[in-house]
Design a protein around this motif. Sequence first.
Motif, PDB file in Angstrom:
ATOM      1  N   GLY A 231       0.837  -1.204   0.000  1.00 43.35           N
ATOM      2  CA  GLY A 231       0.000   0.000   0.000  1.00 43.35           C
ATOM      3  C   GLY A 231       0.863   1.241   0.000  1.00 43.35           C
ATOM      4  N   GLY A 232       0.318   2.361  -0.283  1.00 45.34           N
ATOM      5  CA  GLY A 232       1.065   3.602  -0.352  1.00 45.34           C
ATOM      6  C   GLY A 232       1.516   4.094   1.016  1.00 45.34           C
ATOM      7  N   PHE A 233       2.566   4.946   1.003  1.00 40.84           N
ATOM      8  CA  PHE A 233       3.123   5.424   2.264  1.00 40.84           C
ATOM      9  C   PHE A 233       2.123   6.271   3.047  1.00 40.84           C
ATOM     10  CE2 PHE A 233       5.280   8.590   4.860  1.00 40.84           C
ATOM     11  CZ  PHE A 233       6.117   7.783   5.611  1.00 40.84           C
ATOM     12  N   ALA A 234       1.415   7.159   2.355  1.00 39.58           N
ATOM     13  CA  ALA A 234       0.477   8.070   3.041  1.00 39.58           C
ATOM     14  C   ALA A 234      -0.598   7.283   3.786  1.00 39.58           C
ATOM     15  CB  ALA A 234      -0.156   9.029   2.024  1.00 39.58           C
ATOM     16  N   ILE A 235      -1.129   6.260   3.125  1.00 41.65           N
ATOM     17  CA  ILE A 235      -2.174   5.435   3.761  1.00 41.65           C
ATOM     18  C   ILE A 235      -1.595   4.709   4.970  1.00 41.65           C
ATOM     19  CG2 ILE A 235      -3.675   3.435   3.432  1.00 41.65           C
ATOM     20  CD1 ILE A 235      -3.931   4.256   0.492  1.00 41.65           C
ATOM     21  N   ASN A 236      -0.421   4.117   4.790  1.00 44.87           N
ATOM     22  CA  ASN A 236       0.191   3.349   5.879  1.00 44.87           C
ATOM     23  C   ASN A 236       0.601   4.245   7.045  1.00 44.87           C
ATOM     24  OD1 ASN A 236      -0.082   0.845   4.671  1.00 44.87           O
ATOM     25  ND2 ASN A 236       1.873   0.989   3.589  1.00 44.87           N
TER      26      ASN A 236
END
Length: 553
Positions: A231-236
Amino acid sequence: MKTKTILIVSAATLMTFTSCSKLGELSADNFTVNPNPLETQQGVVPATINGHFPEKYMKKKAVVTVIPELRYSNGVVEKGTTATFQGESVRGNDQTINYRMGGNYTMKTSFAYAGDNKAEMFLTFDARIGNKKMEVPAIKVADGIIATSELYQQTLVSTQAAVATDAYQRITKKKLDANIKFLIQQATLRKSELKNNSVQEFVKMLKQINNDREKLNLENIEVSAYASPDGGFAINDKLAGDRQKVSEKYVKQELKKIKFDAPVDANYTAQDWEGFQELVKASNIQDKEVILRVLSMYKDPQEREQQIKNISSAFRELADGVLPELRRARLTINYETIGRSDDQILEQLQADPAKLSIEEILYSATLKSTPEEKKEVYLTATKVYPNDYRAYNNIAALEYANGNYAAAKGYLEKIKNLPEAKANLGLIALKDGDIATAENYIAGATDANGLAEIMGNLNLAKGNYAQAEENFAEVYSNSAALAQILNHDYVSAAVTLKYIQNPDATTEYLRALMSARMGNNDDAAEALREAIKKNPAFAKYAANDIELKNINK
């Protein structure tokens, strides 16, 4: 006229026969001995003899055996290794010496050391021409023995025997971990997770620490939240932060329930690539090595994720077996266990030692000030814990320090498979002058506490002075100083002698030897007087010590 001629021929013949049938005297100038004065090594007195038979000495039919003798002032005579030489007409396997030219030779010998420094080395001869024995007078070739290396027997008296240590620690740092797992893309605490064993043990330990502040001390609580790297960094980043918040809130609620005011340190990791790598290494995934290469080759998180997803079969295994384990929060209690204080241990030792652990009993011996008190504690340990051999060994160490070597050996022979006991048996063998047995015992004492000092004494006895000095690197003892003196490291010897805790007569005698070698005769004389004051036996020893012959006693 004819009669006169016959007489002249007869006289000439007689002179020729006489000169050819006798061996003349040899002079001390025909021999050099190295070293001179002689010097002890490993309990013997070795010597190298360089000899010269002068021109026209070795008759063609002569056989001469050179027999070295060391004649001690106490009447003991030790014979060394012989060497035999032969004239040109003798059929034999010994070194042949030319009659006209003479010849040189080298022979090595050694003598048993009889504990007497006042000795003279002679060469005696068994000389024969044909079957007739010739008289060749003995020749003195060396005078005196430097026996400083033999002082190791004296320095062994104050050597510290190996003491088996206790493992008692009053304060021991510990930690307890609990894990809470989250569903993918969620930060909700599930009741099933809060009821898992690790979380229940976490809560139980908080209560235990709160209820027993005397034996337990909380340092802090850590809350570490994570998101898996897919998953993307922002979401994580948001997801891991939310997991931290709910986990931290849960911990604080549990602390509030039991009225426990404790520090909570919280943090989160948005993409747990480190945890991912550890789990992959420990897994049985078919393409494990490929995934690990991707992790090492690509540092950008998005590129890593894409490359791993390209390995379709492996990614399915990761999604099922690895990634769910990374969606978690770890709760950690960092705390200390606090054992009995010194006073509490001593009180319990007096009241009922059976309620103490073996580590506490052994530790209590270190709190005693006299050897007698320590021995009493160790004897108690042998009664309460008869199968723990450390106490027997430590009693033996005390007996060794008191000079009761037979008693020490008796305790040590009861012990099985304890490295300190083998080291101490080796030490006693050294004291008995049995270097071979000592070496055998010490070889089996790997990892023994105090082994370096005992190894130093072994190397000192074997004449390995540089190695002995290295063994004694952290030791300030008479043996260490002796090794340094014999290794000509007088600067280090001076430091060692200065810091010996309980200097005795041997310490002062070593100081005298060191000072004499450095040419400080006044300091040597002062140290020698102090040595004799502490132990009058050194007066007789010093009288025959060549190293101190110029010192005013």
